[in-house]
Design a protein around this motif. Structure first.
Motif, PDB file in Angstrom:
ATOM      1  N   TYR A 102      23.018  73.726  42.396  1.00  9.73           N
ATOM      2  CA  TYR A 102      23.473  75.091  42.145  1.00  9.73           C
ATOM      3  C   TYR A 102      22.302  76.065  42.021  1.00  9.73           C
ATOM      4  O   TYR A 102      22.393  77.218  42.446  1.00  9.73           O
ATOM      5  CB  TYR A 102      24.335  75.150  40.879  1.00  9.73           C
ATOM      6  CG  TYR A 102      25.772  74.768  41.128  1.00  9.73           C
ATOM      7  CD1 TYR A 102      26.671  75.682  41.665  1.00  9.73           C
ATOM      8  CD2 TYR A 102      26.230  73.487  40.838  1.00  9.73           C
ATOM      9  CE1 TYR A 102      27.993  75.336  41.901  1.00  9.73           C
ATOM     10  CE2 TYR A 102      27.543  73.124  41.072  1.00  9.73           C
ATOM     11  CZ  TYR A 102      28.419  74.053  41.604  1.00  9.73           C
ATOM     12  OH  TYR A 102      29.729  73.706  41.851  1.00  9.73           O
ATOM     13  N   ALA A 103      21.206  75.612  41.406  1.00 10.37           N
ATOM     14  CA  ALA A 103      20.059  76.504  41.191  1.00 10.37           C
ATOM     15  C   ALA A 103      19.522  77.049  42.506  1.00 10.37           C
ATOM     16  O   ALA A 103      19.199  78.243  42.627  1.00 10.37           O
ATOM     17  CB  ALA A 103      18.962  75.762  40.432  1.00 10.37           C
ATOM     18  N   GLU A 104      19.433  76.200  43.521  1.00 11.66           N
ATOM     19  CA  GLU A 104      18.915  76.639  44.819  1.00 11.66           C
ATOM     20  C   GLU A 104      19.875  77.616  45.496  1.00 11.66           C
ATOM     21  O   GLU A 104      19.449  78.580  46.126  1.00 11.66           O
ATOM     22  CB  GLU A 104      18.682  75.424  45.713  1.00 11.66           C
ATOM     23  CG  GLU A 104      18.143  75.734  47.106  1.00 11.66           C
ATOM     24  CD  GLU A 104      16.702  76.240  47.099  1.00 11.66           C
ATOM     25  OE1 GLU A 104      16.210  76.616  48.173  1.00 11.66           O
ATOM     26  OE2 GLU A 104      16.082  76.253  46.017  1.00 11.66           O
ATOM     27  N   GLU A 105      21.182  77.344  45.339  1.00  7.98           N
ATOM     28  CA  GLU A 105      22.180  78.255  45.914  1.00  7.98           C
ATOM     29  C   GLU A 105      22.028  79.655  45.318  1.00  7.98           C
ATOM     30  O   GLU A 105      22.121  80.668  46.019  1.00  7.98           O
ATOM     31  CB  GLU A 105      23.588  77.724  45.630  1.00  7.98           C
ATOM     32  CG  GLU A 105      23.885  76.360  46.215  1.00  7.98           C
ATOM     33  CD  GLU A 105      24.403  76.428  47.638  1.00  7.98           C
ATOM     34  OE1 GLU A 105      24.304  77.507  48.250  1.00  7.98           O
ATOM     35  OE2 GLU A 105      24.897  75.400  48.133  1.00  7.98           O
ATOM     36  N   LYS A 106      21.783  79.709  44.002  1.00  7.26           N
ATOM     37  CA  LYS A 106      21.625  81.002  43.344  1.00  7.26           C
ATOM     38  C   LYS A 106      20.334  81.688  43.771  1.00  7.26           C
ATOM     39  O   LYS A 106      20.290  82.908  43.961  1.00  7.26           O
ATOM     40  CB  LYS A 106      21.633  80.809  41.826  1.00  7.26           C
ATOM     41  CG  LYS A 106      22.957  80.307  41.267  1.00  7.26           C
ATOM     42  CD  LYS A 106      22.849  80.056  39.769  1.00  7.26           C
ATOM     43  CE  LYS A 106      24.138  79.496  39.208  1.00  7.26           C
ATOM     44  NZ  LYS A 106      24.047  79.215  37.765  1.00  7.26           N
ATOM     45  N   ARG A 107      19.282  80.893  43.940  1.00  2.00           N
ATOM     46  CA  ARG A 107      17.978  81.474  44.254  1.00  2.00           C
ATOM     47  C   ARG A 107      17.961  82.109  45.636  1.00  2.00           C
ATOM     48  O   ARG A 107      17.407  83.199  45.821  1.00  2.00           O
ATOM     49  CB  ARG A 107      16.897  80.402  44.160  1.00  2.00           C
ATOM     50  CG  ARG A 107      15.465  80.953  44.280  1.00  2.00           C
ATOM     51  CD  ARG A 107      14.455  79.816  44.284  1.00  2.00           C
ATOM     52  NE  ARG A 107      14.549  79.005  45.481  1.00  2.00           N
ATOM     53  CZ  ARG A 107      14.008  79.306  46.659  1.00  2.00           C
ATOM     54  NH1 ARG A 107      13.328  80.439  46.808  1.00  2.00           N
ATOM     55  NH2 ARG A 107      14.138  78.496  47.690  1.00  2.00           N
ATOM     56  N   ILE A 108      18.562  81.450  46.616  1.00  2.00           N
ATOM     57  CA  ILE A 108      18.500  81.950  47.988  1.00  2.00           C
ATOM     58  C   ILE A 108      19.693  82.856  48.331  1.00  2.00           C
ATOM     59  O   ILE A 108      19.760  83.393  49.436  1.00  2.00           O
ATOM     60  CB  ILE A 108      18.422  80.798  49.004  1.00  2.00           C
ATOM     61  CG1 ILE A 108      19.689  79.934  48.956  1.00  2.00           C
ATOM     62  CG2 ILE A 108      17.196  79.950  48.744  1.00  2.00           C
ATOM     63  CD1 ILE A 108      19.685  78.793  49.959  1.00  2.00           C
ATOM     64  N   GLY A 109      20.629  83.004  47.389  1.00  2.00           N
ATOM     65  CA  GLY A 109      21.725  83.941  47.584  1.00  2.00           C
ATOM     66  C   GLY A 109      22.966  83.391  48.248  1.00  2.00           C
ATOM     67  O   GLY A 109      23.915  84.149  48.508  1.00  2.00           O
ATOM     68  N   THR A 110      23.018  82.098  48.530  1.00  2.00           N
ATOM     69  CA  THR A 110      24.217  81.531  49.175  1.00  2.00           C
ATOM     70  C   THR A 110      25.317  81.208  48.169  1.00  2.00           C
ATOM     71  O   THR A 110      26.447  80.928  48.563  1.00  2.00           O
ATOM     72  CB  THR A 110      23.853  80.238  49.936  1.00  2.00           C
ATOM     73  OG1 THR A 110      23.207  79.316  49.035  1.00  2.00           O
ATOM     74  CG2 THR A 110      22.914  80.544  51.088  1.00  2.00           C
TER      75      THR A 110
END
Length: 257
Positions: free
Chosen positions: A91-99
């Motif tokens: 989830y953290a990566e999804e939030k960081r890149i905006g997806t």
């Protein structure tokens, strides 16, 4: 199921389309192999010593107790460190890149997204665990292995993995920073791992509750070859609980948006 499969496929491509899965699997197997090698050599040295000393205890030495049990205990500790690294990006990566916003506004439900991510991470966990169990298969070519405790230990490790992954998903859902996600997940796992220490100094009622919440208390018997229903129920219940908490947090964020 089609929506869950879509998220599952996406996450598996993300794992194996980058060095993440290969690096984590390599590091995990390297550490496990190192621990397994040391346990085997320690058993061999003790066996040789007792043989030279003509001790009757040599006949009572058991590979399962001396090597296999120790190996599963080592794995449980290693997974405490590795699992947060497998879940940190979910989830953290999804939030960081905006997806994450695209997923939140898609026809997919949060529960479908959550289960797709959980199953993908658990599949990677199983593949890594199967590779680690090959060490025991190799040992069986040179020593007599009792496979009952191996299978029960493997079951305990898989249930442990489901619990660890659910905790890791919760940690990842709370932040957009992967390092913070690892720290949060590791802290929660460490609390579940060491909570039985507090049980020794608490009252009878509270002590029983704290002991029941301790992860080692529920893996110990499985590693020794004994499977109790309450241990299975514990791991499944804790897994569902953390997934539910993660889902609730994600839902609340969706409504706030």
């Amino acid at each position: 199921m089609g929506n869950i499969s879509a998220i599952f496929s996406k996450e598996m491509r993300s794992y194996f389309g980058s060095p993440i899965a290969y690096v984590m699997a390599g590091v995990f197997l390297l550490i496990c192999g190192f621990a397994f090698r040391n346990e085997v050599l320690q058993f061999h040295d003790l066996f040789v010593f007792l043989e030279r000393s003509e001790h009757t205890e040599r006949e009572q030495m058991n590979v399962n107790q001396a090597v296999v049990e120790a190996f599963f205990n080592w794995q449980a500790f290693i997974w405490t460190i590795v699992t947060p690294m497998l879940t940190m990006r979910l989830y953290a990566e999804e939030k960081r890149i905006g997806t994450y916003e695209l997923l939140a506004t898609s026809p997919l439900t949060n529960w479908q997204i959550l289960m797709g991510k959980f199953l993908a991470c658990f599949t990677l966990y199983v593949l890594m665990e199967v590779a680690a169990l090959s060490f025991i298969g190799l040992l069986s070519q040179y020593a007599r292995i009792e496979w009952g405790p191996v299978f029960s230990g493997a079951l305990g490790t898989l249930l442990l993995g489901a619990t660890f992954i659910s905790v890791g998903i919760l940690g990842s859902s709370l932040t957009e920073n992967q390092i913070v996600a690892v720290v949060l997940s590791f802290f929660m796992l460490l609390m579940l791992w060491t909570i039985d220490w507090s049980a020794r100094y608490a009252g009878d009622a509270l002590g029983q509750i704290l002991w029941y919440l301790s992860i080692p208390a529920h893996t110990r018997d499985m590693i020794r070859g004994v499977v109790y229903t309450n241990d299975i129920v514990f791991f499944l219940s804790v897994t569902v609980f953390f997934l539910f908490v993660a889902h609730t947090g994600i839902e609340s964020r969706r409504w706030r948006q």
